[in-house]
Scaffold this motif. Structure first.
Motif, PDB file in Angstrom:
ATOM      1  N   ALA A 169       0.719  -1.127  -0.061  1.00 55.08           N
ATOM      2  CA  ALA A 169      -0.007  -0.134  -0.219  1.00 55.08           C
ATOM      3  C   ALA A 169       1.150   1.056  -0.224  1.00 55.08           C
ATOM      4  O   ALA A 169       2.228   1.383   0.078  1.00 55.08           O
ATOM      5  CB  ALA A 169      -1.170  -0.352   1.136  1.00 55.08           C
ATOM      6  N   ASP A 170       0.678   2.454  -0.409  1.00 51.59           N
ATOM      7  CA  ASP A 170       0.835   3.852  -0.643  1.00 51.59           C
ATOM      8  C   ASP A 170       0.476   4.992   0.326  1.00 51.59           C
ATOM      9  O   ASP A 170      -0.483   4.601   0.834  1.00 51.59           O
ATOM     10  CB  ASP A 170       0.923   4.220  -2.133  1.00 51.59           C
ATOM     11  N   ARG A 171       0.724   5.720   0.559  1.00 51.04           N
ATOM     12  CA  ARG A 171       0.812   6.439   1.078  1.00 51.04           C
ATOM     13  C   ARG A 171      -0.699   7.265   0.200  1.00 51.04           C
ATOM     14  O   ARG A 171      -1.273   7.989   1.711  1.00 51.04           O
ATOM     15  CB  ARG A 171       1.889   7.919   1.465  1.00 51.04           C
ATOM     16  N   ALA A 172      -0.792   7.515  -0.721  1.00 57.38           N
ATOM     17  CA  ALA A 172      -1.915   8.040  -0.653  1.00 57.38           C
ATOM     18  C   ALA A 172      -3.092   7.688  -0.436  1.00 57.38           C
ATOM     19  O   ALA A 172      -4.435   8.207  -0.590  1.00 57.38           O
ATOM     20  CB  ALA A 172      -2.066   8.125  -2.613  1.00 57.38           C
ATOM     21  N   ALA A 173      -2.991   5.872  -0.439  1.00 57.74           N
ATOM     22  CA  ALA A 173      -4.527   4.965  -0.209  1.00 57.74           C
ATOM     23  C   ALA A 173      -5.005   5.410   1.402  1.00 57.74           C
ATOM     24  O   ALA A 173      -5.799   4.841   1.249  1.00 57.74           O
ATOM     25  CB  ALA A 173      -3.919   3.922  -0.553  1.00 57.74           C
ATOM     26  N   HIS A 174      -3.517   5.957   2.149  1.00 62.15           N
ATOM     27  CA  HIS A 174      -4.781   6.227   3.475  1.00 62.15           C
ATOM     28  C   HIS A 174      -4.237   7.828   3.804  1.00 62.15           C
ATOM     29  O   HIS A 174      -4.603   8.603   4.643  1.00 62.15           O
ATOM     30  CB  HIS A 174      -3.323   6.305   4.096  1.00 62.15           C
ATOM     31  N   ILE A 175      -5.070   8.754   2.196  1.00 58.07           N
ATOM     32  CA  ILE A 175      -4.970   9.988   2.726  1.00 58.07           C
ATOM     33  C   ILE A 175      -6.691  10.115   2.237  1.00 58.07           C
ATOM     34  O   ILE A 175      -7.232   9.325   1.096  1.00 58.07           O
ATOM     35  CB  ILE A 175      -4.622  10.621   2.565  1.00 58.07           C
ATOM     36  N   GLY A 176      -7.723  11.210   2.951  1.00 53.77           N
ATOM     37  CA  GLY A 176      -9.018  11.474   2.268  1.00 53.77           C
ATOM     38  C   GLY A 176     -10.044  10.359   3.163  1.00 53.77           C
ATOM     39  O   GLY A 176      -9.543   9.541   4.249  1.00 53.77           O
ATOM     40  N   VAL A 177     -11.368  10.352   3.165  1.00 58.58           N
ATOM     41  CA  VAL A 177     -11.908   9.517   3.003  1.00 58.58           C
ATOM     42  C   VAL A 177     -12.109   8.103   2.499  1.00 58.58           C
ATOM     43  O   VAL A 177     -12.458   8.234   1.586  1.00 58.58           O
ATOM     44  CB  VAL A 177     -13.908  10.149   2.644  1.00 58.58           C
ATOM     45  N   GLN A 178     -12.448   7.142   3.733  1.00 58.90           N
ATOM     46  CA  GLN A 178     -12.988   5.381   2.556  1.00 58.90           C
ATOM     47  C   GLN A 178     -13.491   4.582   3.585  1.00 58.90           C
ATOM     48  O   GLN A 178     -13.563   5.122   5.335  1.00 58.90           O
ATOM     49  CB  GLN A 178     -11.479   4.756   3.506  1.00 58.90           C
ATOM     50  N   ALA A 179     -14.998   4.424   3.306  1.00 61.35           N
ATOM     51  CA  ALA A 179     -15.112   3.426   4.177  1.00 61.35           C
ATOM     52  C   ALA A 179     -15.022   2.477   4.589  1.00 61.35           C
ATOM     53  O   ALA A 179     -14.214   1.713   4.011  1.00 61.35           O
ATOM     54  CB  ALA A 179     -16.287   2.602   2.933  1.00 61.35           C
ATOM     55  N   GLN A 180     -15.391   2.190   6.114  1.00 63.52           N
ATOM     56  CA  GLN A 180     -14.888   0.955   6.102  1.00 63.52           C
ATOM     57  C   GLN A 180     -15.762  -0.284   6.726  1.00 63.52           C
ATOM     58  O   GLN A 180     -17.583  -0.053   5.586  1.00 63.52           O
ATOM     59  CB  GLN A 180     -15.450   1.266   8.384  1.00 63.52           C
ATOM     60  N   LYS A 181     -15.689  -1.569   6.792  1.00 67.31           N
ATOM     61  CA  LYS A 181     -16.503  -2.601   6.629  1.00 67.31           C
ATOM     62  C   LYS A 181     -18.266  -2.293   7.786  1.00 67.31           C
ATOM     63  O   LYS A 181     -18.912  -3.070   6.908  1.00 67.31           O
ATOM     64  CB  LYS A 181     -15.903  -3.656   6.695  1.00 67.31           C
ATOM     65  N   GLN A 182     -17.989  -1.577   8.025  1.00 67.83           N
ATOM     66  CA  GLN A 182     -19.308  -1.181   9.056  1.00 67.83           C
ATOM     67  C   GLN A 182     -20.443  -0.336   8.583  1.00 67.83           C
ATOM     68  O   GLN A 182     -19.497   0.640   7.835  1.00 67.83           O
ATOM     69  CB  GLN A 182     -18.783  -0.667  10.547  1.00 67.83           C
ATOM     70  N   GLU A 237       4.538  18.428 -13.189  1.00 67.59           N
ATOM     71  CA  GLU A 237       3.408  17.774 -12.977  1.00 67.59           C
ATOM     72  C   GLU A 237       2.892  16.817 -13.103  1.00 67.59           C
ATOM     73  O   GLU A 237       2.712  15.817 -13.707  1.00 67.59           O
ATOM     74  CB  GLU A 237       2.458  18.622 -14.312  1.00 67.59           C
ATOM     75  N   LEU A 238       3.217  16.056 -11.815  1.00 63.93           N
ATOM     76  CA  LEU A 238       3.143  14.791 -11.316  1.00 63.93           C
ATOM     77  C   LEU A 238       1.809  14.341 -11.173  1.00 63.93           C
ATOM     78  O   LEU A 238       0.726  14.618 -10.617  1.00 63.93           O
ATOM     79  CB  LEU A 238       3.821  14.537 -10.000  1.00 63.93           C
ATOM     80  N   ASP A 239       1.654  13.076 -12.226  1.00 64.55           N
ATOM     81  CA  ASP A 239       0.190  12.545 -12.475  1.00 64.55           C
ATOM     82  C   ASP A 239       0.361  11.734 -11.534  1.00 64.55           C
ATOM     83  O   ASP A 239      -0.608  10.716 -11.208  1.00 64.55           O
ATOM     84  CB  ASP A 239      -0.451  12.087 -13.334  1.00 64.55           C
ATOM     85  N   THR A 240       1.210  10.646 -10.926  1.00 64.37           N
ATOM     86  CA  THR A 240       1.443   9.638  -9.807  1.00 64.37           C
ATOM     87  C   THR A 240       1.912   9.265  -8.636  1.00 64.37           C
ATOM     88  O   THR A 240       2.531  10.657  -9.263  1.00 64.37           O
ATOM     89  CB  THR A 240       1.416   8.433 -10.870  1.00 64.37           C
ATOM     90  N   PRO A 241       2.018   8.947  -7.506  1.00 61.50           N
ATOM     91  CA  PRO A 241       2.975   9.510  -6.686  1.00 61.50           C
ATOM     92  C   PRO A 241       4.252   8.748  -7.111  1.00 61.50           C
ATOM     93  O   PRO A 241       4.515   7.689  -7.343  1.00 61.50           O
ATOM     94  CB  PRO A 241       2.390   8.885  -5.134  1.00 61.50           C
ATOM     95  N   VAL A 242       5.144   9.600  -6.320  1.00 64.44           N
ATOM     96  CA  VAL A 242       6.967   9.065  -6.767  1.00 64.44           C
ATOM     97  C   VAL A 242       7.081   8.759  -4.676  1.00 64.44           C
ATOM     98  O   VAL A 242       7.570  10.067  -3.723  1.00 64.44           O
ATOM     99  CB  VAL A 242       7.649   9.674  -7.142  1.00 64.44           C
ATOM    100  N   ASN A 243       7.336   7.675  -3.778  1.00 63.38           N
ATOM    101  CA  ASN A 243       7.959   8.201  -2.792  1.00 63.38           C
ATOM    102  C   ASN A 243       9.469   8.523  -2.880  1.00 63.38           C
ATOM    103  O   ASN A 243      10.505   7.956  -3.458  1.00 63.38           O
ATOM    104  CB  ASN A 243       7.977   6.840  -2.482  1.00 63.38           C
ATOM    105  N   ILE A 244       9.483   9.556  -2.321  1.00 60.20           N
ATOM    106  CA  ILE A 244      10.957  10.278  -1.430  1.00 60.20           C
ATOM    107  C   ILE A 244      11.013   9.904  -0.172  1.00 60.20           C
ATOM    108  O   ILE A 244      10.033  11.320   0.434  1.00 60.20           O
ATOM    109  CB  ILE A 244      10.602  11.632  -1.453  1.00 60.20           C
ATOM    110  N   HIS A 245      12.135   9.766  -0.029  1.00 59.99           N
ATOM    111  CA  HIS A 245      12.375   9.349   1.533  1.00 59.99           C
ATOM    112  C   HIS A 245      14.247  10.208   1.605  1.00 59.99           C
ATOM    113  O   HIS A 245      14.825   9.631   1.180  1.00 59.99           O
ATOM    114  CB  HIS A 245      12.597   7.533   1.734  1.00 59.99           C
ATOM    115  N   ARG A 279       3.919  14.810  -2.048  1.00 59.61           N
ATOM    116  CA  ARG A 279       3.806  15.588  -0.815  1.00 59.61           C
ATOM    117  C   ARG A 279       3.154  13.486  -0.546  1.00 59.61           C
ATOM    118  O   ARG A 279       3.539  13.347   0.851  1.00 59.61           O
ATOM    119  CB  ARG A 279       2.699  16.304  -0.288  1.00 59.61           C
ATOM    120  N   THR A 280       2.128  12.995  -1.680  1.00 55.66           N
ATOM    121  CA  THR A 280       2.036  11.743  -0.577  1.00 55.66           C
ATOM    122  C   THR A 280       3.046  10.594  -0.513  1.00 55.66           C
ATOM    123  O   THR A 280       2.694   9.482   0.367  1.00 55.66           O
ATOM    124  CB  THR A 280       0.923  11.034  -1.936  1.00 55.66           C
ATOM    125  N   GLY A 281       3.705  10.958  -1.317  1.00 49.82           N
ATOM    126  CA  GLY A 281       4.608   9.697  -0.939  1.00 49.82           C
ATOM    127  C   GLY A 281       6.378  10.548  -0.150  1.00 49.82           C
ATOM    128  O   GLY A 281       7.300   9.361  -0.366  1.00 49.82           O
TER     129      GLY A 281
END
Length: 234
Positions: free
Chosen positions: A1-14, A122-130, A87-89
């Motif tokens: 998983a990447d950071r982008a998947a952990h930003i914003g609103v996501q439905a829970q299983k409940q 104009e980056l259209d996909t996250p790039v992980n910068i550590h 920023r997502t990465g």
């Protein structure tokens, strides 16, 4: 998983409940923001706050009819639930502001890289910068698409400045790969320009819009990458 998947609103299983991923700029927040987030979790969620390896946090148990209110409250704290692909990465260790082992201000330099590149690429996909401050590699520079490990760069016989060795091509999970070193002794002030150039080179030379930075670097050997990215260094 990447950071982008952990930003914003996501439905829970409940049914009817959601979690919101909150972006913390290079993992930093103030005491007032901490108290504000706690109040949002208590008043609008289930009271839980979860931290992730991507230096952001999740507020869980938010009902559908309170999502907009929670997002507005988060924004009022000066935090965000949306982020640019830069920023997502972006991940940085504590740095020399709070760690005696670190050779540079990794969080400060990460923020400068983000601000510089957001305005120019104009980056259209996250790039992980550590960015990591020492060989302990708390920010795991060796698995970043672009990894920076701090060093001291000599500018005269007596003086040094903060800087980095720069690596590319790292990955984790199904793409587990150790990054390869391309540049040594890069001054921190030059890092934003170099990262900008690397990202622009990737965008202009990738085989298609579907090719990730990881795959792009994987299909080139070190000599080819040095040539491709060589012009990025002042």
């Amino acid at each position: 998983a990447d950071r982008a998947a952990h930003i914003g609103v996501q439905a829970q299983k409940q049914a009817g409940l959601n979690w919101i991923g909150v972006l913390l700029p290079v993992g930093k927040m103030t005491g007032a923001q901490m108290r504000g987030v706690a109040k949002i979790a208590q008043d609008l969620g289930d009271g839980d706050i979860r931290l992730t390896v991507w230096q952001n946090l999740l507020i869980s148990g938010i009902p559908n009819d309170k999502i907009a209110l929670a997002e507005a409250a988060i924004e009022a704290l000066g935090l965000a639930t949306k982020a640019s692909a830069i920023r997502t990465g972006l991940v940085a260790c504590t740095g020399n502001v709070g760690c005696r082992f670190a050779a540079s201000d990794t969080k400060g330099h990460a923020e400068k890289i983000a601000q510089w590149c957001e305005a120019r690429v104009e980056l259209d996909t996250p790039v992980n910068i550590h960015l990591t401050g020492c060989h302990h590699s708390c920010a795991q520079h060796y698995i970043g698409d672009i990894g920076l490990i701090a060093c001291k760069v000599s500018v005269s016989e007596e003086d040094t400045v903060e800087g980095y060795h720069i690596l590319v091509g790292g990955g984790s999970g199904p793409e587990a790969t150790l990054a390869r070193e391309l540049f040594r002794d890069v001054k921190a002030d030059d890092a934003p320009h170099i990262v900008e150039g690397m990202l622009k080179t990737y965008l202009s030379r990738r085989s298609s819009s579907e090719e990730t930075f990881h795959v792009f670097t994987k299909r080139h050997d070190d000599a080819a990458l040095t040539t491709l990215f060589g012009e990025c260094r002042p």
